[in-house]
Design an enzyme around this catalytic site. Structure first.
Site, PDB file in Angstrom:
ATOM      1  N   GLN A 108       0.826  -1.176  -0.068  1.00  0.00           N
ATOM      2  CA  GLN A 108       0.002  -0.002   0.134  1.00  0.00           C
ATOM      3  C   GLN A 108       0.865   1.219  -0.095  1.00  0.00           C
ATOM      4  O   GLN A 108       2.239   1.401   0.240  1.00  0.00           O
ATOM      5  CB  GLN A 108      -0.857   0.106   1.245  1.00  0.00           C
ATOM      6  N   ARG A 206      -4.335   0.469  -1.636  1.00  0.00           N
ATOM      7  CA  ARG A 206      -3.981  -0.659  -1.877  1.00  0.00           C
ATOM      8  C   ARG A 206      -3.409  -0.933  -3.281  1.00  0.00           C
ATOM      9  O   ARG A 206      -4.254  -0.721  -4.195  1.00  0.00           O
ATOM     10  CB  ARG A 206      -4.844  -1.857  -1.455  1.00  0.00           C
TER      11      ARG A 206
END
Length: 335
Positions: A108, A206
């Site tokens: 992420q 993400r």
């Protein structure tokens, strides 16, 4: 963002340390250690995070030793921000949590304050740091792009399901501190538990989720456009930090524009200046301010409001205590 009101004088109990109630946050990659570590009931589902200090809209910390048990960090910051944080902050500037990764967290990226204005305007930027509390022999931290990896290369490898090969890999040890400035691609690996100090934000984009499926058999959403937009290819300041010993009882772990972490080795009484946050790692600690004395259980947090001045810190035995401070020169023009 919540507005600031400051129409009444702060109560006298804001001149004492405040013990905060931890909040357990279920996550699909979480484990079962956090309730045990914090002496809390097992919720019957994987717990990935324990929020020790929070003034976020997802959760605001309850003040356990306030005269009124309904008092939270949000109610205090809404009425007396300068008395609590030391300046007229619209919300408490830091979110402190413990993360327990039974599985890999997603790869992420978090935005900085500037990019968050477009990609996460209700959240803000998110720079963070990790102090390793526990790890298995196989535990890993993925942090930053390897030399020569550009966004173009990263995008190509993502399509080939090979994104982790683009990341620097660390094999952490207990007690190490890692700096994760906003814009740095990263993931906490399975088997690693950390104390995380971060800006108050939950803006997470993400890139890659290891093929994980939710209970309904569906993958979690990815945020590839946003993640690539806020990602910084070069973050030389990120990664494992070298502690700086300031004296026999204190090490500087990391100093950032948003917070500073110290590790105190408390063998006797120490004086701590407010505002600050105290987290004892292995055993309880006592804080004394005037005639007020509170006990902080291990891995819980106490907030020293700016009004508290100086507080005396003691532990029952020689132990490590984490001290967290933040800059007070971020005042708003209305102050």
């Amino acid at each position: 963002m919540p507005g600031i009101t400051n129409t009444t004088s702060p109560p006298e109990w804001l001149m004492q340390p405040l013990l905060l109630e931890p909040y357990l946050r279920p996550m699909p990659w979480g484990g079962n250690r956090l309730p045990h570590w914090l002496g809390l009931s097992e919720p019957g589902q994987p717990i990935g995070e324990a929020w020790l200090v929070s003034d976020h809209h997802l959760h605001t910390s309850r003040i356990l030793n306030a005269p009124d048990t309904s008092q939270t960090l949000r109610t205090l910051m809404a009425r007396w921000p300068k008395a609590v944080a030391g300046y007229l902050a619209p919300r408490f500037p830091l979110l402190i949590k413990i993360i327990d990764a039974r599985e890999n967290l997603s790869v992420q990226v978090h935005p900085d304050d500037a990019s968050a204005q477009h990609w996460a305007p209700q959240q803000g930027g998110k720079t963070e740091a990790w102090l390793v509390l526990d790890t298995t022999a196989e535990g890993k931290i993925y942090l930053g792009l390897r030399p020569g990896i550009t966004k173009e290369v990263l995008t190509r490898e993502l399509a080939l399901d090979a994104l982790p090969l683009c990341l620097n890999t660390y094999f952490p040890r207990i007690g190490e501190c890692y700096y994760v400035p906003a814009g740095t691609v990263h993931a906490l690996g399975a088997g690693v538990s950390v104390l995380e100090v971060q800006q108050t934000s939950d803006a997470t984009f993400r890139l890659y989720d290891w093929g994980r499926l939710d209970p309904q058999g569906k993958p979690r959403p990815l945020h590839i456009e946003a993640a690539l937009a806020v990602l910084r290819e070069h973050t030389p300041e990120a990664g494992l930090q070298t502690p700086v010993r300031l004296n026999s009882d204190c090490e500087l772990l990391v100093n950032t524009p948003f917070f500073t972490l110290y590790r105190l080795n408390v063998a006797a009484q120490q004086t701590v200046a407010a505002p600050a946050i105290i987290v004892p790692l292995h055993s309880s600690a006592n804080l004394t301010q005037g005639e007020t004395n509170i006990t902080i259980p291990a891995k819980h947090a106490a907030l020293l409001p700016a009004l508290a001045g100086e507080v005396q810190l003691r532990t029952a035995k020689s132990d490590e205590v984490i001290l967290i401070t933040w800059p007070l020169d971020r005042a708003t023009p209305s102050e």
